[in-house]
Design a protein around this motif. Structure first.
Motif, PDB file in Angstrom:
ATOM      1  N   ALA A 177     -40.577  11.427  14.945  1.00  0.00           N
ATOM      2  CA  ALA A 177     -39.985  11.154  13.770  1.00  0.00           C
ATOM      3  C   ALA A 177     -38.651  11.249  13.899  1.00  0.00           C
ATOM      4  O   ALA A 177     -38.017  10.688  13.094  1.00  0.00           O
ATOM      5  N   GLU A 178     -37.989  12.066  14.592  1.00  0.00           N
ATOM      6  CA  GLU A 178     -36.762  12.281  14.693  1.00  0.00           C
ATOM      7  C   GLU A 178     -35.723  11.171  15.097  1.00  0.00           C
ATOM      8  O   GLU A 178     -34.589  11.069  14.941  1.00  0.00           O
ATOM      9  N   ILE A 228     -30.007  12.918  14.621  1.00  0.00           N
ATOM     10  CA  ILE A 228     -29.715  14.301  14.011  1.00  0.00           C
ATOM     11  C   ILE A 228     -30.004  15.301  15.272  1.00  0.00           C
ATOM     12  O   ILE A 228     -29.452  16.381  15.082  1.00  0.00           O
ATOM     13  N   LEU A 229     -30.536  14.819  16.493  1.00  0.00           N
ATOM     14  CA  LEU A 229     -30.664  15.867  17.409  1.00  0.00           C
ATOM     15  C   LEU A 229     -29.483  15.951  18.410  1.00  0.00           C
ATOM     16  O   LEU A 229     -29.562  16.435  19.539  1.00  0.00           O
ATOM     17  N   GLY A 263     -32.811  12.184  21.217  1.00  0.00           N
ATOM     18  CA  GLY A 263     -31.285  12.635  20.763  1.00  0.00           C
ATOM     19  C   GLY A 263     -30.696  13.749  21.775  1.00  0.00           C
ATOM     20  O   GLY A 263     -29.761  14.190  21.840  1.00  0.00           O
ATOM     21  N   TYR A 264     -31.890  14.554  22.404  1.00  0.00           N
ATOM     22  CA  TYR A 264     -31.380  16.004  23.112  1.00  0.00           C
ATOM     23  C   TYR A 264     -30.478  15.322  24.255  1.00  0.00           C
ATOM     24  O   TYR A 264     -31.065  14.462  25.216  1.00  0.00           O
ATOM     25  N   THR A 265     -29.630  16.129  24.666  1.00  0.00           N
ATOM     26  CA  THR A 265     -28.765  16.118  26.032  1.00  0.00           C
ATOM     27  C   THR A 265     -29.554  16.932  27.159  1.00  0.00           C
ATOM     28  O   THR A 265     -29.847  18.053  26.821  1.00  0.00           O
ATOM     29  N   ILE A 266     -29.600  16.505  28.297  1.00  0.00           N
ATOM     30  CA  ILE A 266     -30.452  17.171  29.328  1.00  0.00           C
ATOM     31  C   ILE A 266     -29.410  17.821  30.439  1.00  0.00           C
ATOM     32  O   ILE A 266     -28.566  17.059  30.883  1.00  0.00           O
ATOM     33  N   GLN A 278     -17.279  20.379  20.781  1.00  0.00           N
ATOM     34  CA  GLN A 278     -16.722  18.988  20.434  1.00  0.00           C
ATOM     35  C   GLN A 278     -18.251  18.289  20.491  1.00  0.00           C
ATOM     36  O   GLN A 278     -18.856  17.628  21.376  1.00  0.00           O
ATOM     37  N   ALA A 279     -18.504  17.822  19.260  1.00  0.00           N
ATOM     38  CA  ALA A 279     -19.767  17.021  18.994  1.00  0.00           C
ATOM     39  C   ALA A 279     -19.484  15.548  19.695  1.00  0.00           C
ATOM     40  O   ALA A 279     -18.418  15.146  19.656  1.00  0.00           O
ATOM     41  N   TYR A 280     -20.669  15.070  19.728  1.00  0.00           N
ATOM     42  CA  TYR A 280     -20.553  13.467  19.909  1.00  0.00           C
ATOM     43  C   TYR A 280     -19.918  12.594  18.967  1.00  0.00           C
ATOM     44  O   TYR A 280     -20.112  12.947  17.880  1.00  0.00           O
TER      45      TYR A 280
END
Length: 203
Positions: free
Chosen positions: A102-103, A114-115, A146-149, A198-200
């Motif tokens: 759902a994200e 959002i992630l 959306g997660y960064t690995i 420092q966000a994307y």
């Protein structure tokens, strides 16, 4: 000055509490390793939560996913641990992934998923092959939403095939697993700290 970071570990064992669980053990070891880098966190055993089938944020009718979802959204780091059954991740793990789907359509005030700016670690356990295969599935799914690995954050243990010794029954953590836990925690905490600072960029 480092930003305080938080983590939530989701154990996808098939065993309801209070049964002992190798997945819980590995999840706690990862949380302990993250704590050495100033990351606070806690563990959720997904099978103890009434997570209804579906791909929406709230499936209604007593669905308890929304509460767990909020804990996931609030955490900087997701620790996702699953046992191996028939060469695959558990059905509980699949249920959690389906709810996280759902994200894909959720964005923040800047229009970013959002992630974004959050990282994920995978843990896999079992007495059969499949750890690399399962890690690939988990990381692809988590990256999609959306997660960064971070580098080298798949931690796994495979016992002897068709035998009955579980990870939780070992006298001590194998050196290779201990080293992987240390590396995963260090890399995840480092990357999460960088993303917190420092966000994307927004689109």
């Amino acid at each position: 000055m480092n930003t305080p970071l938080t983590a939530v570990a989701i154990s996808c064992t098939l065993k309801p509490s209070p049964a002992s669980s190798s997945s819980d053990l590995l999840a706690r070891q990862l949380l302990d390793a993250l704590a050495e880098h100033g990351v606070t966190g806690d563990l959720v055993r997904a099978v103890d939560v009434d997570i209804r089938p579906g791909v929406e944020k709230d499936m209604g009718d007593g669905d308890q996913w929304p509460t767990l979802r909020q804990r996931v959204l609030d955490a900087d780091i997701l620790v996702f641990v699953t046992p191996t059954w028939m060469g695959q991740h558990s059905s509980v793990a699949q249920r959690v992934l389906e709810r996280l789907d759902a994200e894909l359509s959720e964005t923040d005030e800047q229009g970013r998923p959002i992630l974004f700016d959050k990282v994920a670690i995978a843990g896999v356990l079992g007495n059969e092959d499949g750890a690399h295969h399962i890690s690939a599935i988990l990381f692809q799914a988590l990256n999609d939403i959306g997660y960064t690995i971070p580098a080298q954050t798949s931690v796994y243990w495979n016992g002897e095939a068709m035998q009955t010794v579980d990870y939780k029954d070992l006298d001590e953590t194998p050196e290779a697993v201990s080293s992987a836990i240390t590396t995963a925690a260090r890399n995840a905490a480092h990357l999460a700290q960088q993303l917190a600072a420092q966000a994307y960029p927004a689109e």
